[in-house]
Design a protein around this motif. Structure first.
Motif, mmCIF file in Angstrom:
data_model
loop_
_atom_site.group_PDB
_atom_site.id
_atom_site.type_symbol
_atom_site.label_atom_id
_atom_site.label_comp_id
_atom_site.label_asym_id
_atom_site.label_seq_id
_atom_site.Cartn_x
_atom_site.Cartn_y
_atom_site.Cartn_z
ATOM 1 N N ARG B 100 1.077 -1.325 -0.012
ATOM 2 C CA ARG B 100 0.116 -0.256 -0.155
ATOM 3 C C ARG B 100 0.810 1.809 0.181
ATOM 4 N N LEU B 101 2.103 1.493 0.077
ATOM 5 C CA LEU B 101 2.803 2.313 -0.061
ATOM 6 C C LEU B 101 3.291 2.651 -1.447
ATOM 7 N N SER B 102 3.420 3.852 -1.389
ATOM 8 C CA SER B 102 4.084 4.241 -2.757
ATOM 9 C C SER B 102 5.472 3.849 -3.440
ATOM 10 N N ILE B 103 5.501 3.910 -4.400
ATOM 11 C CA ILE B 103 6.458 3.332 -5.602
ATOM 12 C C ILE B 103 8.187 3.778 -4.796
ATOM 13 N N ALA B 104 7.895 5.376 -4.347
ATOM 14 C CA ALA B 104 8.789 6.433 -3.602
ATOM 15 C C ALA B 104 9.359 5.505 -2.811
ATOM 16 N N GLN B 105 8.514 5.847 -2.167
ATOM 17 C CA GLN B 105 8.826 4.670 -0.268
ATOM 18 C C GLN B 105 9.082 2.922 -0.464
ATOM 19 N N ASN B 106 8.763 2.575 -1.609
ATOM 20 C CA ASN B 106 9.616 1.519 -1.127
ATOM 21 C C ASN B 106 10.095 1.099 -1.730
ATOM 22 N N VAL B 107 10.778 2.106 -2.328
ATOM 23 C CA VAL B 107 12.884 2.354 -2.797
ATOM 24 C C VAL B 107 13.335 2.470 -2.114
ATOM 25 N N PHE B 108 13.051 4.090 -0.942
ATOM 26 C CA PHE B 108 13.559 4.280 0.114
ATOM 27 C C PHE B 108 13.132 3.945 1.313
ATOM 28 N N MET B 109 12.710 2.079 1.818
ATOM 29 C CA MET B 109 12.181 2.190 2.780
ATOM 30 C C MET B 109 13.442 2.052 3.383
ATOM 31 N N GLY B 110 13.177 1.879 4.799
ATOM 32 C CA GLY B 110 14.282 1.854 5.316
ATOM 33 C C GLY B 110 16.051 2.589 4.962
ATOM 34 N N SER B 111 16.059 4.112 3.786
ATOM 35 C CA SER B 111 17.396 4.623 3.846
ATOM 36 C C SER B 111 16.697 5.874 2.872
ATOM 37 N N GLU B 112 15.802 6.167 3.671
ATOM 38 C CA GLU B 112 15.544 7.254 3.359
ATOM 39 C C GLU B 112 15.958 9.109 3.105
ATOM 40 N N LEU B 113 15.581 9.550 1.971
ATOM 41 C CA LEU B 113 16.638 10.861 1.966
ATOM 42 C C LEU B 113 15.936 11.932 2.707
ATOM 43 N N THR B 114 17.044 12.892 3.653
ATOM 44 C CA THR B 114 16.769 13.184 4.271
ATOM 45 C C THR B 114 17.380 14.385 4.813
ATOM 46 N N ARG B 115 16.438 15.333 5.121
ATOM 47 C CA ARG B 115 17.756 16.911 5.620
ATOM 48 C C ARG B 115 17.051 16.881 6.958
ATOM 49 N N PRO B 116 18.387 17.566 7.306
ATOM 50 C CA PRO B 116 18.207 17.918 9.192
ATOM 51 C C PRO B 116 16.883 19.032 9.365
#
Ligand SMILES: Nc1ncnc2c1ncn2[C@@H]1O[C@H](COP(=O)(O)OP(=O)(O)O)[C@@H](O)[C@H]1O
Ligand SMILES: [Mg+2]
Lengths: 328, 258
Positions: B100-116
């Motif tokens: 049920r999660l999006s493509i982007a959420q699945n591709v980056f699951m556990g290694s999300e791109l972030t900002r501080p």
């Protein structure tokens, strides 16, 4: 391709079903609110509206806690009893002339501690959350009766404490500001932060999340901890609003909170616990409860309606999920 | 291929790997070298120990005996996370996606791109960047999906494989292990996945592939490893082998093992 097919009837029907799926129950809720505003005697008076808003704040904060636990796919049936115990502890301290800040800190600590115990039980002892939180609820209830010996703490409490719920800031009721703060925090956490993304992944697909390197047990503990903290906040506001604390004071909110979360799951993001849905559903439920009373319905009608909403919401979400799964 | 294999030090090498589940011996005494850029197919009958062997390589199971080296250094994978950190990513049979999660959420699951963020323990998601990068990974695999917010459950089986592979690319994996990637797919979808694997190979990735489909193996693999009753009994370049040859090899191995 999409440009030409937008106009086709199938596509229009798909868009319509998308709208109904996402906003159908929210629109129904709005209609319901409009109905009571128009027809329930004394509904649209300032006093009544303030009361509904206040009552909604307690419910919504508690339900947001439940939503956060549900986001990591755990049920927290102890929210109401945690809130009652935390309220009793706060009331006890206020009654014993401790400064308001100490009472607030103690209530939050009680909620956090019980939430942490729930999380520990679920992840380390592997007790299913349904059972774990029922157990915690029973313990909290017993402790609350032990502390109060069955009677309520009532008194002339300092404004420094009661003002937390009854006061206003910049002309806005403090209760509403608390609700706004908690909602924004919870929404921001889930939608905008990495921790929130990990919580959602854990709730959606535990094993996939673990294989992707997410600390799923920790996420479950965070969700249950935050649920406890929300119960602690609710406790402070309930006690401050009433200038009293009784061992069963939040009991009635459990069913309401569950109904708010499940009804909330039928809107905006169908089938998923979501903060916006919980918030809006809490408003709708409180308006419904209040409106029924004003229109002269006996008190037990509320319970019947709540039960039907709980079952109906889950049935609706389930069918929305099924539809989503088969639509390609 | 054989010359290269003989000269270069292997990317991953297994020595004497055994895996028992209680009294069940699933893998016994397997030596295997995987070289950079190879596509290695692991074949064998049901229960031959293929899945168990790759679980050891992917950190999902710890071996009962034996050692592993990556680029000549001893490694020990206690979890899938360890293996990922060493550049070994596995795409499981059930894909391990959140439907049920999006493509982007699945591709980056556990290694999300972030900002501080002002609160140092919370990091803000960089959603726009993740959407953009997911699209880049998928287009690298020649899969044209526009909407990266679409839930994975609304994708076809082959497209889901592409999402799972994108996650492996996201981890920057050197070795991508795939357990029966075409098992549940139709003809068209299978063709898509075979193309995905070719694209990976062309991009210099090393692929270890479990497959029951001998035609896929012949079409894709540089080398074939055949297992039976937990042992490796064939390990040879594919050159010249036909799908029928492979089937015969597997059956004769079974006969010998029985
Ligand atoms: N988790 C497990 N517990 C017990 N036995 C297992 C387990 N996984 C696999 N096995 C056994 O190990 C043997 C090899 O299985 P597996 O590696 O799945 O083979 P393959 O993938 O080649 O079909 C089989 O006999 C199987 O029953
Ligand atoms: Mg297998």
């Amino acid at each position: 391709m999409s440009v030409t097919t937008v106009q086709s009837p199938q596509n229009r029907r798909a868009i319509l079903s998308e709208i109904v799926g996402h906003y159908g129950t929210a629109i129904a809720g709005l209609v319901l609110i409009a109905f009571f505003v128009t027809f329930a005697p004394n509904f649209a008076t300032p006093v009544n509206i303030v009361n509904v808003i206040k009552d909604t704040s307690f419910l919504a904060i508690l339900a947001i806690g439940f939503t956060l636990a549900f986001t990591v796919a755990e049920l927290d049936l102890s929210i109401a009893e945690m809130a009652s115990l935390a309220a009793v502890v706060a009331g006890w301290l206020v009654q014993s002339q401790y400064p308001p800040l100490a009472a607030v800190a103690a209530a939050l600590a009680v909620g956090a501690a019980l939430g942490a115990i729930n999380g520990y039980g679920v992840t380390r002892l592997r007790v299913p959350s349904l059972i774990m939180t029922l157990g915690t609820a029973a313990v909290a209830k017993g402790l609350a009766f032990m502390i109060t010996q069955g009677v309520a703490f009532v008194g002339r409490w300092p404004v420094g404490f009661t003002g937390l719920a009854r006061g206003t800031t910049f002309g806005l009721p403090n209760l509403v500001l608390w609700l706004a703060g908690v909602s924004l925090f919870a929404y921001g956490l889930v939608k905008w932060t990495r921790t929130g993304a990990h919580m959602v992944a854990t709730g959606e697909a535990d094993e996939a999340a673990r294989l992707a390197g997410i600390a799923t047990a920790r996420m479950k503990r965070i969700g249950m901890l935050l649920s406890g903290v929300c119960a602690g906040i609710t406790a402070v506001l309930l006690a401050a609003n009433l200038s009293s604390a009784a061992p069963n004071m939040a009991g009635d909110y459990l069913l309401y909170a569950i109904a708010a979360v499940l009804l909330g799951m039928t809107m905006f993001e169908p089938g998923k616990p979501n903060i916006g849905g919980t918030l809006f559903a809490a408003i709708v439920l409180k308006v419904l409860g209040n409106g029924l009373v004003l229109m002269g319905a006996p008190y037990y009608v509320q319970d019947i309606v709540l039960g039907i909403i709980i079952i109906g919401s889950v049935a609706f979400s389930a069918s929305a999920m099924k539809k989503a799964a088969f639509k390609v | 291929m054989t010359d290269v294999a003989a000269n270069a030090s292997p990317l991953l090498s297994l020595r004497g790997i055994g895996k028992n589940y209680g009294p069940v011996v699933a893998v016994r005494d397997v030596d295997l070298d995987i070289h950079t850029g190879e596509v290695v197919a692991i074949c064998g009958d049901n229960g031959a120990g293929k899945s168990s062997l790759i679980k050891v390589m992917s950190g999902a199971e710890e071996p009962t005996s034996g050692t592993m080296q990556m680029r000549g250094k001893d490694v020990h994978f206690a979890s899938p996370h360890d293996a990922l950190e060493h550049g070994v990513a596995t795409i499981y049979q059930d894909l391990a996606l959140a439907p049920r999660l999006s493509i982007a959420q699945n591709v980056f699951m556990g290694s999300e791109l972030t900002r501080p963020f002002v609160l140092p323990f919370l990091r803000l998601l960089d959603k726009a960047k993740m959407i953009e990068e997911s699209r880049r990974y998928l287009s690298k695999l020649s899969v044209a999906i526009q909407d990266m917010t679409r839930p994975v459950e609304r994708l076809s089986g082959g497209q889901r494989q592409a999402v799972a592979i994108s996650r492996a690319l996201r981890w920057n994996a050197d070795i991508i292990i795939m357990d029966e990637p075409t098992a549940a797919l139709g003809v068209k979808e299978t063709a898509l996945v075979l193309d995905l694997i070719r694209t990976l190979k062309a991009g210099g990735h090393t692929v270890i592939l479990i497959s029951h489909n001998m035609r896929d193996v012949v079409a894709l693999a540089d080398r074939v490893v055949i297992m039976g009753a937990g042992r490796k009994f064939v390990d040879r370049p594919i050159d010249g082998l036909t799908a029928d040859d492979l089937t015969h090899l597997i059956m004769s191995g079974n006969a010998r093992a029985a």
